[in-house]
Write an enzyme that holds these catalytic residues in place. Structure first.
Site, PDB file in Angstrom:
ATOM      1  N   SER A   1       0.818  -1.220   0.000  1.00 33.89           N
ATOM      2  CA  SER A   1       0.000   0.000   0.000  1.00 33.89           C
ATOM      3  C   SER A   1       0.846   1.263   0.000  1.00 33.89           C
ATOM      4  O   SER A   1       0.453   2.272   0.575  1.00 33.89           O
ATOM      5  CB  SER A   1      -0.917   0.008   1.231  1.00 33.89           C
ATOM      6  N   GLY A   2       2.023   1.201  -0.636  1.00 34.78           N
ATOM      7  CA  GLY A   2       2.785   2.419  -0.863  1.00 34.78           C
ATOM      8  C   GLY A   2       2.104   3.244  -1.941  1.00 34.78           C
ATOM      9  O   GLY A   2       0.943   2.994  -2.296  1.00 34.78           O
TER      10      GLY A   2
ATOM     11  N   LYS B   1      16.182  -0.573 -14.891  1.00 36.90           N
ATOM     12  CA  LYS B   1      15.985   0.849 -15.216  1.00 36.90           C
ATOM     13  C   LYS B   1      16.243   1.728 -14.003  1.00 36.90           C
ATOM     14  O   LYS B   1      16.680   2.875 -14.137  1.00 36.90           O
ATOM     15  CB  LYS B   1      14.578   1.084 -15.749  1.00 36.90           C
TER      16      LYS B   1
END
EC number: 1.1.1.8
Length: 393
Positions: free
Chosen positions: A46-47, A250
């Site tokens: 739940s970030g 990335k």
């Protein structure tokens, strides 16, 4: 007299008959894709990105009751905000005030503090946590009674490095929980997706060997229906390894871009770092996952070059590296000051990649990845970055 539904084929021309048959077939096919009962979706994490993905899923669950159960559960690591449980705030105010403030969440998104309770009964688990927490999360989930054919999608960015090589985090989930797992990654800055600014993403998923059949199991149709929104377009492909590697590496490249921005070297330098990074990502896939990836994933899909460009234009990793270059502070110090308890995944991923390359005696084959590691963890200076990655004629 031949009939299809209420249509009398004997009164139709041959062309009309063919159209009726095709239409009937498509209707039957669509009905066969609808599940025998709606699928339950649970988000683990739940970030800001976890909450954003949960918002997308809950919106679609509310719109597609024939496919999904109305309530989408989101496991939340419980913490107090001004003396009130975060789960209570989310469930009453419909806002994650700590990690996604200012964004209203669907009322059918339910914050659940028990990871076991959230996972039990789910047909689709969507993992969206910092990847270094995955072992502990899997250990907790091993106590849950998961459904026999529950499936998963990993939104995690990272790799599991072992002395023998590296594994995808989707593979880690499968090995430790017995859950078939795909991956989601793309040019998706969470705040923009949360504000419903148009973007696209890539979902990678191969049907499992024990696939139960359409209408009985998660497939490409179900995944697209779960994640696709008018503002969040989804392409479903099969290259789980390519999507996962692009999403992990990335972040390391973005650190390099942040370093050159911090020194005010300009856009030319940032573009050079991205070119090096894309080439080393493709090479990494060829070396460690031979035959498992498709180069088009890196050059044509949102999960590849598009995500690289977006991540290197902003986001946590660029911010942290830029601040390191400006202030001279360590990554740990800058993360603590800038990220409100969250992490820049490139920091730990660069260490994991270095350990793997060093174990295989391949550090010289990946000069950018190695240079970024040495700057973050070693004694190299950012000013020497061009020298460290200079190519021979």
């Amino acid at each position: 007299m031949l009939r299809i539904g209420k249509l009398n084929l004997s009164t139709m021309s041959s062309a009309q008959q063919r159209l009726a048959q095709v239409g009937s077939h498509l209707t039957a096919q669509k009905q066969s894709l609808a599940p025998q009962r709606p699928y339950k979706i649970t988000v683990i994490g739940s970030g800001n990105w976890g909450t954003t993905i949960a918002k997308v899923l809950a919106e679609n669950a509310g719109l597609r009751p024939h496919l999904f159960q109305h309530q989408v559960d989101m496991w939340v690591f419980e913490e107090k905000i001004n003396g009130v449980n975060l789960t209570e705030i989310i469930n009453t105010q419909h806002e994650n005030v700590k990690y996604l403030p200012g964004i209203k969440l669907p009322k059918n998104l339910h914050a659940e503090p028990s990871i076991v309770k959230a996972a039990e009964g789910a047909d689709l688990l969507v993992f969206n946590i910092p990847h270094q927490f995955l072992p502990g999360i899997c250990k907790q989930l091993s106590k849950a009674t998961l459904k026999p054919h529950v499936r998963a999608i990993s939104c995690l960015k990272g790799l599991e490095v072992t002395p023998n090589g590296c594994k995808l985090l989707s593979t880690y989930i499968t090995e430790h929980l017995g859950v078939h797992c795909g991956a989601l990654s793309g040019a998706n800055l969470a705040p923009e997706v949360a504000k419903e600014k148009w973007s696209e993403t890539t979902v990678a998923y191969r049907l499992p060997n024990d696939f139960q059949g359409h209408g009985k199991d998660i497939d490409r149709y179900v995944l697209r229906a779960a994640f696709h929104r008018p503002y969040f377009h989804v392409r479903v492909i099969e290259d789980v390894a390519g999507v996962s590697l692009a999403g992990a590496l990335k972040n390391v490249v973005a650190l390099g871009v942040g370093f050159v921005h911090g020194l005010n070297w300009g856009d030319n330098a940032a573009s050079a770092i991205q070119r090096f990074g894309l080439n080393e990502t493709i090479k990494f896939a060829e070396v460690f996952f031979p035959g498992e990836t498709n180069q088009d994933t890196f050059t044509k899909e949102s999960a590849g070059v598009a995500d690289l460009i977006t991540t290197c234009s902003g986001g946590r990793n660029v911010r942290v590296a830029k601040a390191m270059a400006i202030t001279g502070k360590s990554a740990v110090e800058v993360e603590r000051e800038l990220l409100n308890g969250q992490s820049a995944q490139g920091i730990i991923t660069s260490k994991e990649v270095h350990e793997l390359l060093a174990a295989k005696n391949l550090t010289k084959e990946f000069p950018l990845f190695e240079a970024i590691y040495q700057i973050v963890y070693g004694t190299e200076s950012i000013e020497r970055l061009p020298e460290l990655i200079e190519e021979d004629e």
